[in-house]
Motif scaffolding. Sequence first.
Motif, PDB file in Angstrom:
ATOM      1  N   ARG A 257      43.549  42.191  33.602  1.00  0.00           N
ATOM      2  CA  ARG A 257      43.876  42.248  34.909  1.00  0.00           C
ATOM      3  C   ARG A 257      43.116  42.558  35.183  1.00  0.00           C
ATOM      4  NH1 ARG A 257      49.537  43.067  34.197  1.00  0.00           N
ATOM      5  NH2 ARG A 257      48.896  44.452  35.752  1.00  0.00           N
TER       6      ARG A 257
ATOM      7  N   SER B 158      39.892  40.227  35.473  1.00  0.00           N
ATOM      8  CA  SER B 158      39.828  39.195  36.065  1.00  0.00           C
ATOM      9  C   SER B 158      39.739  39.784  37.293  1.00  0.00           C
ATOM     10  CB  SER B 158      41.271  38.738  35.492  1.00  0.00           C
ATOM     11  OG  SER B 158      40.895  37.310  36.169  1.00  0.00           O
TER      12      SER B 158
ATOM     13  N   GLU C  98      47.564  40.860  42.021  1.00  0.00           N
ATOM     14  CA  GLU C  98      47.381  41.938  40.745  1.00  0.00           C
ATOM     15  C   GLU C  98      47.076  43.560  41.115  1.00  0.00           C
ATOM     16  OE1 GLU C  98      46.826  41.146  38.256  1.00  0.00           O
ATOM     17  OE2 GLU C  98      46.615  39.336  37.887  1.00  0.00           O
TER      18      GLU C  98
END
Length: 647
Positions: A444, A447, A617
């Motif tokens: 994550r 990302s 996130e």
Amino acid sequence: MTEGSAGTGGAPVPAAVMAVSAWILVVLSVVAFVRADPGIDSNQLFFLVDVVGAAVYGTVAGVVLARRVHPVPIIMGLTAIGVGVAALSYSYSQLAVVRPGLPWVDVLSPLQNTAWIPGTLSLFLIVPWLIRDHPLGVGAKLGVLAGIAATSWYFWSRTFTGIPAVWVIVPVLVVGSAAAADCGWRWRHGPPDERVGLGWMCLGTALMTAAYIPLALPASLPGLWVLNPLVHLAVQAFYPVAILVCILRQRMWGLNLAVSRATVAGTLTVLLLVLYVVVATAVTALLPEGDSVGAQVVAAGVVAVAVQPVRLWLQRRVHRLVYGEGEDPARAVRTLGRQFGSAETPEQLLEGLAAGVGVALRLESVSVRRTSGVAAVWGSATGHAESVELVHRGAALGTMVVTAPPGESLGARTRRSLTELSAVVTAGLVVLQSAENLQEARRRLASVRLEERQMIRRELHDGLGPSLAGIRLGLQGARNLLGSDPVAAAELIDALQEQLDHQVEGVRQLSRSMFPPVLDELGLVPALHELAANQSRSGFQLRVQADPPPRLGAEISAAAYGIVVEAVTNARRHSGADGCRVDATFAPEMLTVVIHDDGCGFDPAGGGGVGTRSMRERAHELGGTLHIESARPTGTVVTARLPLTAS
């Protein structure tokens, strides 16, 4: 004893008659023996052998025969009745000595020397050839015929002739050794699914054969009268267990029975206690008699103390044999703990723990399962499964599913050990999940970084890049006008200067929105107030309400600030409102940030964009939560809860 799926073709009534008859003979024999109260000699020790044999073989034969008609349980049942008749014959003849005039003494008395022979010899000369789950081959048929011949020879020669004992015993030893060798060969080289338990059968047959060697020795040898019956007693207690292990472990003849480990351990413990009493008593009888009762008592006590350590050692071995290392949970936990230092990956760690539990508790299979699937497997499950829940900090992480070996069922002691060891397996599962969470967090994070870079690239490509290109073209035009129209060139340069100042401010705003210096220098609340001032200059009213904060870590401050910036940006672009409100509340263990606008809201079914994913996130990386509520036309509420312990 429990039953999974009984085999077909059993004979319950004859099985019950056989078992009950054996036990009736045992009870009558013991009652007559107690009433007779004879002195200790080899005959009484053999009487004990017969009583134990009748009880054990009668019980095992009844259990098996009730579920499947087969020569093996029939032979075992006839053996039980034969040795029971021999025991009753001996005790009845002893009772006749103290109570003359009892009937049928002449008929019963000879049976003590003959009734036990056919069944007892058939056990290790014929039965080993029949313990298989497929038709007999030529070799096995010859073995059965040889066993019948050796049994008949022993009965005839010992009962009706005066042939020296060595020639009576030799055929028995030869055929018994051949039967043991056949079991050993099948154990090593036979079909894999038929090898289970044959090692026990090989050992039991060899011991039964060896137990007849002392019968060929001169009776005058010192201590032989004690050694001979004691050897037979130990072997007769072990051999039916070997037969039962073979039958149940292979689920032979369609039987699917399970004997509780507690029953096995209790039975073996009782046999050990009986053997201990017999050995202590026999050894005491061999000692020279003292001059007083006190000396004899001291001698008996010394013998008991000397034999006791051996009994305790055997008791520990029995428990280790039945329960595995799980009989000492602390030792089993230490064994499993070594997996944490030797495993190279979390997956290998969990597999090693599953294997450690299986080996420590003598299980057939162990599997560690969670909602996402099976995390680790050891062994292959074929029997009834039992499960233990794996709980960490009040939350269920999964279950550990185990099966006992064929022919066994887990007792309370094994289940208790399984519960204790499950804590170590839970720790391994936590390590695995933590490693997976870390890997997911890294994914994550990568990302988010990619999305942030894409956002910066978009700002540079779509905003700053074209603007600089326009300024460059404008400068080229101003240069062309310098000679012909200086006033127009100056006006163009002023316009370009204003555009350049605007882009410089845009770069500063982008830098501040990512991580403003005030956030690092003064903290979260001053950074929020600065953000409000900057937004107000551009016409968007941002109202900040924040309690005096505790000292926050840089991670929490950056995450909270990033969430506020993303939410305010979304509100400014999409809500249609002229402003929004930010509330930051500090609890002892939690920072709560709420961003609320009075705009048009949005459709939750439409999903979220890059900004929404970025906010989630940031919250999840710190173990927090993010909740977005939208109900047209009441606006949008973004609530982020971040644990302060994450700092």
